[in-house]
Design an enzyme around this catalytic site. Sequence first.
Site, mmCIF file in Angstrom:
data_model
loop_
_atom_site.group_PDB
_atom_site.id
_atom_site.type_symbol
_atom_site.label_atom_id
_atom_site.label_comp_id
_atom_site.label_asym_id
_atom_site.label_seq_id
_atom_site.Cartn_x
_atom_site.Cartn_y
_atom_site.Cartn_z
ATOM 1 N N CYS A 139 -3.917 -64.801 12.241
ATOM 2 C CA CYS A 139 -4.479 -66.147 12.384
ATOM 3 C C CYS A 139 -5.470 -66.193 13.545
ATOM 4 C CB CYS A 139 -3.367 -67.174 12.575
ATOM 5 S SG CYS A 139 -2.182 -66.690 13.835
ATOM 6 N N GLU A 180 0.471 -74.921 13.270
ATOM 7 C CA GLU A 180 -0.529 -73.899 13.544
ATOM 8 C C GLU A 180 -1.070 -73.476 12.195
ATOM 9 O OE1 GLU A 180 0.520 -69.886 15.103
ATOM 10 O OE2 GLU A 180 -1.324 -69.746 13.950
#
Lengths: 515, 515
Positions: free
Chosen positions: A293, A254
């Site tokens: 994020c 990720e």
Amino acid sequence: MQLLASSLAGAWSAGSGSRLPLVNPATEEVLAEVASGGHDLAAAFRHARTAGARELAGLSFAERGALCGALAKAVSGAREELLALAIANGGNTRGDGKFDIDGGALTLSHYAELGARLGTGRLLGDGEPIQVGRTARMAGQHVWATRRGVAVHINAFNFPAWGLCEKLACALVAGMPVIAKPATATALVAHRLAQLFEPVLPPGVLQVLIGPAGALLDQLGDGDVVAFTGGSATAHTLRAHPRIAAHGVRLNVEADSLNAAVLGPDVELGGETGALLLADVVRDMTQKTGQKCTAIRRVLVPQARLAEVKDALRERLAAIAVGDPARDDVRMGPVATAQQLADVRAGIARLAAATEEVFGGAGEIAPLGVAAGKGYFVGPVVRAAARPMECAPLHEHEIFGPVATVGPYGGDAETAAAFVARGAGCLVSSAYSDDRDWVASFVAAAAPWAGRLYLGSAKMAAQSPGPGTALPALLHGGPGRAGGGEELGGERGLHLYMQRCALEGDASVLKSLVG
Amino acid sequence: MQLLASSLAGAWSAGSGSRLPLVNPATEEVLAEVASGGHDLAAAFRHARTAGARELAGLSFAERGALCGALAKAVSGAREELLALAIANGGNTRGDGKFDIDGGALTLSHYAELGARLGTGRLLGDGEPIQVGRTARMAGQHVWATRRGVAVHINAFNFPAWGLCEKLACALVAGMPVIAKPATATALVAHRLAQLFEPVLPPGVLQVLIGPAGALLDQLGDGDVVAFTGGSATAHTLRAHPRIAAHGVRLNVEADSLNAAVLGPDVELGGETGALLLADVVRDMTQKTGQKCTAIRRVLVPQARLAEVKDALRERLAAIAVGDPARDDVRMGPVATAQQLADVRAGIARLAAATEEVFGGAGEIAPLGVAAGKGYFVGPVVRAAARPMECAPLHEHEIFGPVATVGPYGGDAETAAAFVARGAGCLVSSAYSDDRDWVASFVAAAAPWAGRLYLGSAKMAAQSPGPGTALPALLHGGPGRAGGGEELGGERGLHLYMQRCALEGDASVLKSLVG
């Protein structure tokens, strides 16, 4: 000065060698230290492969879920203490800290319930039985089986609690022992969690390395899994790591994500849907000082609404008090480290060369309650791109701080989706519209480029968590630049730690295996 | 001499530069040539991204399934011609050729039916709606959306028809345009298929590069997918390719696999289950001259049955006529290339140093109907490992030819599963037993190490295709050494070419999107 120990191979290990400071990013005061190395990582892997694997193999999904429930209670029981550490070591406001810590407990609780629902079996069925021969007797049945190996979790600095908990919850219910490596800079919260979790879990199920990774990955072998959250440069290094390649280690990444938010042409800013966009943009810019994020970085609005959106953002951001997050009157703290501050400033400079100012200049700020020149502070910055599709820095460089860019478009769903796609793969993007046809066109073209699409509308505005919140029931991860990984999403989150296997044979035998 | 052209950018391109010969591996006669390069690969990618993507986006799952049905008909309609090419260029017996060519048509037909079943939508639902807010109004729904990009298929030499068809079927129904690169050595079949498929498919949907890959991968970009079948050395190169890393290109690998077969302690060799093991081992050794990624390489039998198994294999393999596969009386042809022959011989030598002979020496053979010294022939070879768990070459080096090794064990299911695991991840392994408890213990411990577990028993013996047959309805791929990929498995096979996305918003909006 406190030296943070690591929980490895059944003992607390202080490590050795030079020491690295953990600081308060608002004051630059040193809070604790960690050793740069000196841990017996081979022993840690052996401990996971023997004690940890054995303990977990003896537990059903439901029993492992019950462990998640106990961990959630441990988090909630130490909430105030953890919040204080998050405020001191993370630059978190109290609200930021809650988002991280309560989010971690919530995710553990979600997987506790999932484990209970999955029950007492050891294999998870995947789909229905399939006839593969002349008669129904010759059949196939897909199952998920727990991988034999160690799950290595490499977490990012911005969510020391949630990051540890969400990865751990999935691996634990799936049945894999974990070695977690929190980011060093904000490790006080993760270190305290490791202390709280230790008495709850059987031996070898969770080990936590506080400090640099050192030769951690050199211990990887057959059956292991690495789940990484962080920057794409590190992700590239991981992909090329010889142990990962040679042993077919499964790697979930990720990484960077330039999440977009798009306003539909039907939306008035004064209505619920328009207000939701503004609230979500401001929240994502300021919560965790933009260090999420999932935060909105790119905002596309119809040309006719651009001036109004700019004005609204100016007004709201001007009201955000920036300073020492320990103060009740502060809404936004510093970024987490000196390096993050330098990166954010460099990002603003790169973006500034291709955009116009809307708010906040280059992020210069006089933080509340902080000695002059101290702390890693940057104020909220909004830029405007006159031709947003052609503004390369906007789409290619993630600025991990309180920075967003707005730009205009004609209002068509195809351009809105192309704007999302221009980020080359993201964790989440969002559209705000009450026009279902427009939304359908947008989703069809944008879905291949996002792990999650948040569809803001008047009907859900009152109970929406916003696109920046990763929920345990929904997939977290994204294609392309975002790393191509998948975490969470309920039962989907277990699959990283399991092998899908097609069983082929006599139908009644297969039925007895899956139940 | 025929120069095989490639189907690229809407035209047949002969390429340029030096020429490579395609030979008959039984006679070494040159059958055709391919150019070593000289194709405009950038134009091919543009053609796929524009014409191909546009054509596919205009079709539903059902319509794309119908294209698969038309392709299946094209294969079946040219069956005899394709069989002749497989026999001449692949070293295939007629039976080997059918396995490849009929298998390709069957897989296309399977995906034609799946497409029809998926119907007229554009998004595939993944699971049920999920409540994620205070009330049922705030919901999540996972979907699969077709990736925007090009699917690059790199196929192995052993299945020029099936390999092309199975990858194409999944990408086509999922909706991605394909550029396929068959292995050069056996490209006559794939080249003919490209000719047959061209009039069936809309422009840009399938392009076929016949010959070396050249700079094919340098054209990769955002949203693209690479599906690779071949050796692990090439797979490592692919994983480290800068375009794949920089653009988050999704990579599916199906690589080396040391598939195991285990006989349960309850099985008499004379019964149906024991006979099934023997038949499967002999078929996998000789069909396609052992050049199947799914073939049994390692055989574990109870100590008490070892001598009997060796005798049975000796007897059956002695009856296999090896020679020119164009002859009706030949049961096994040559391996496909001189390089394969050298690799198989080197593998036998490595294995011989750690095992004892059972049958076939080092594979020396006097092939039927072949001029002395011609052809890439190696005879069936059986070796025995006295301590099979400790025989490293047995578990670490795939010999891609008619070679298997047998070894004894005590009969416990845990050792049987550990023997499977010793291969560090395989496409398929098999167990032969009518004792359900033994099978359950075996499956629980072996499933993490295999993409498929074939469970041989008396009840299914009469209609079993054997472990070596990859069925379209069941997953094909495996963990670890086998590459970590997933192909086929019905609808699962589409997912490589789609992005899973969590839609989040008003429940009625989500319902209208998925239907």
